[in-house]
Scaffold this motif. Structure first.
Motif, PDB file in Angstrom:
ATOM      1  N   ARG A  50     -12.628   1.419  18.775  1.00  0.00           N
ATOM      2  CA  ARG A  50     -13.027   2.573  17.967  1.00  0.00           C
ATOM      3  C   ARG A  50     -14.507   2.463  17.615  1.00  0.00           C
ATOM      4  NH1 ARG A  50      -9.822   4.695  12.522  1.00  0.00           N
ATOM      5  NH2 ARG A  50     -10.404   6.888  12.733  1.00  0.00           N
ATOM      6  N   ALA A 100     -15.256   7.723  14.129  1.00  0.00           N
ATOM      7  CA  ALA A 100     -13.986   8.210  13.591  1.00  0.00           C
ATOM      8  C   ALA A 100     -13.109   8.842  14.650  1.00  0.00           C
ATOM      9  CB  ALA A 100     -14.256   9.212  12.464  1.00  0.00           C
ATOM     10  N   ASN A 101     -13.716   9.549  15.595  1.00  0.00           N
ATOM     11  CA  ASN A 101     -12.940  10.252  16.619  1.00  0.00           C
ATOM     12  C   ASN A 101     -13.372   9.889  18.030  1.00  0.00           C
ATOM     13  OD1 ASN A 101     -15.434  11.436  16.512  1.00  0.00           O
ATOM     14  ND2 ASN A 101     -14.689  13.561  16.501  1.00  0.00           N
ATOM     15  N   ASP A 118      -9.158  -0.454   8.905  1.00  0.00           N
ATOM     16  CA  ASP A 118      -8.639   0.874   8.584  1.00  0.00           C
ATOM     17  C   ASP A 118      -9.519   1.601   7.564  1.00  0.00           C
ATOM     18  OD1 ASP A 118      -6.551   0.580  10.328  1.00  0.00           O
ATOM     19  OD2 ASP A 118      -5.051   0.131   8.808  1.00  0.00           O
ATOM     20  N   TYR A 121     -12.840   4.125   8.457  1.00  0.00           N
ATOM     21  CA  TYR A 121     -12.764   5.557   8.735  1.00  0.00           C
ATOM     22  C   TYR A 121     -11.649   6.241   7.954  1.00  0.00           C
ATOM     23  CZ  TYR A 121     -15.797   4.168  12.580  1.00  0.00           C
ATOM     24  OH  TYR A 121     -16.831   3.649  13.322  1.00  0.00           O
ATOM     25  N   GLY A 122     -10.970   5.486   7.099  1.00  0.00           N
ATOM     26  CA  GLY A 122      -9.938   6.085   6.272  1.00  0.00           C
ATOM     27  C   GLY A 122      -8.677   6.460   7.011  1.00  0.00           C
ATOM     28  N   SER A 123      -8.473   5.904   8.198  1.00  0.00           N
ATOM     29  CA  SER A 123      -7.275   6.179   8.978  1.00  0.00           C
ATOM     30  C   SER A 123      -6.984   4.971   9.854  1.00  0.00           C
ATOM     31  CB  SER A 123      -7.465   7.438   9.852  1.00  0.00           C
ATOM     32  OG  SER A 123      -8.543   7.265  10.744  1.00  0.00           O
ATOM     33  N   PRO A 124      -5.753   4.857  10.372  1.00  0.00           N
ATOM     34  CA  PRO A 124      -5.394   3.666  11.157  1.00  0.00           C
ATOM     35  C   PRO A 124      -6.306   3.456  12.359  1.00  0.00           C
ATOM     36  CG  PRO A 124      -3.430   4.893  10.557  1.00  0.00           C
ATOM     37  CD  PRO A 124      -4.595   5.749  10.166  1.00  0.00           C
ATOM     38  N   THR A 125      -6.775   2.232  12.507  1.00  0.00           N
ATOM     39  CA  THR A 125      -7.648   1.869  13.621  1.00  0.00           C
ATOM     40  C   THR A 125      -6.859   1.068  14.647  1.00  0.00           C
ATOM     41  OG1 THR A 125      -9.716   1.882  12.360  1.00  0.00           O
ATOM     42  CG2 THR A 125      -9.630   0.431  14.269  1.00  0.00           C
TER      43      THR A 125
END
Length: 379
Positions: free
Chosen positions: A339, A342-343, A303, A306-310
């Protein structure tokens, strides 16, 4: 009728276990964060329909694989709102799959199983047109009574309880008739395909050795035999990764975690015990204690990248039940995520889905370096 299951004489487990039955006869077990069981109301107040028969397995003669056909799963619960979650504790107004008003960890037979409820081994000497009962069992593991959150955010004590639950169920399911392999896993995130938001995992007891396990068992057996029974394939790979160091992420007293040399996924970590054990049930108390700290730390690193849930799949590879395959079997965790940025997600398209030939968009050494530097806040 609720019954208290006696703890094993082995010091590995520190979690009390209570067994009960749901309204349709499915088994439910509570695993407590202490070694003394909590007393709970055991009555499931719902009126549930009678359980249906098992589905079927069909043999793919082109590949030698078994395929489970479970059309009844089309009607399973799919991403319900929080006030309809079947894994939250029951209330007076809304009973759920878990009758208690509170719990630590709960394990129960899936209401919409791919395998079971009957037990039957896959037919021997199959060919084109061979089908059989989809025997075995599918269980759900609710990690927490809280509807939101992640495994990485659980306390070390709660993670230890989950590990004890995995080990308990591995041992119990492996002893059931017709079971050939037990698989503990967690799918996390809608991008992976989860159908419930509540933090949970699953356990499958297969009536056959799965294709991936069969390939690994064959490779491990050949290596073990060539080494005269003195070395294991996974142990040798572990030693090589620790000596090289370029792909190592974490080294503990009992476990090491590394990005494999030929990683298939953009994010992939293998967690391997320093001694050969066939499954989770064989881990000592000290090994389980270390794993309860190391494992959520690794999830937190995913996580933190990228600083967000993976989204991820956490898959425990355990030796099949067959005694011959267990000689060279070696427990390890494969933690993977599609992943790649990040996106961006890695999709299994033509080469991977059709040919099984993976093409990785990242380098294992770079991923390992980033994971080593990740700050998780979970340790």
């Amino acid at each position: 009728m609720t019954s208290i299951i006696s703890r094993s004489d082995a010091p590995a487990s520190v979690s009390a276990v209570t067994s009960t039955r749901l309204a349709d006869g499915r088994e439910l077990l509570y695993f407590d964060d202490t070694d003394r069981p909590r007393r709970r109301p055991s009555k499931d107040r719902r009126e549930l329909p009678e359980r249906g028969p098992a589905g079927e397995i069909r043999y793919d003669a082109l590949t030698g694989d078994w395929v489970a056909v479970a059309a009844h799963r089309q009607h399973r619960t799919h991403l319900p709102p929080a006030d309809e979650c079947p894994l939250c504790p029951s209330t007076e107004a809304r009973p759920s799959e878990i009758p208690a008003a509170d719990y630590d960890v709960a394990v129960f037979e899936n209401r919409f199983p791919s395998l079971g409820p009957e037990f039957a081994a896959a037919p021997a000497a199959p060919g084109w047109g061979t089908r059989g009962i989809a025997g075995g069992r599918c269980e759900v593991v609710a990690f927490t009574p809280e509807h939101t959150g992640t495994f990485a955010a659980l306390s070390s004590r709660r993670v230890r309880t989950v590990i004890d639950a995995w080990a308990h169920r591995t041992e119990a399911l492996s002893a059931l008739p017709g079971v050939a392999q037990v698989f503990c896993f967690e799918n996390r995130g809608q991008d992976i395909g989860v159908t419930l938001h509540h933090p949970h995992g699953q356990i499958y007891a297969y009536p056959y050795v799965t294709p991936r396990a069969a390939v690994m068992a064959s490779a491990a057996g050949r290596f073990h035999e060539a080494a005269g029974g003195t070395a294991t394939l996974t142990g040798t790979i572990l030693a090589g990764e620790r000596a090289d160091g370029a792909r190592m992420v974490v080294e503990g007293e009992f476990f090491s975690a590394y990005v494999p040399f030929a990683a298939r996924w953009p994010l992939e970590i293998h967690v391997v015990p320093h001694r050969q054990v066939p499954d989770l049930a064989a881990l000592t108390g000290a090994e389980r204690d270390e794993l309860a700290v190391l494992y959520p730390d690794l999830l937190g690193r995913f996580d933190a990248l990228y600083g967000s849930p993976t989204p991820y799949i956490s898959a425990w590879h355990q030796a099949p039940v067959d005694p011959v395959l267990r000689r060279s079997g070696y427990l390890h965790l494969q933690l993977t995520s599609p992943r790649r940025a990040a996106n961006k997600l890695k999709f299994l398209a033509g080469s991977e889905a059709a040919m099984g030939a993976f093409i990785n968009d990242t380098t294992p050494e770079e991923v390992a370096a980033r994971l080593r530097d990740a700050r998780t806040g979970t340790a």
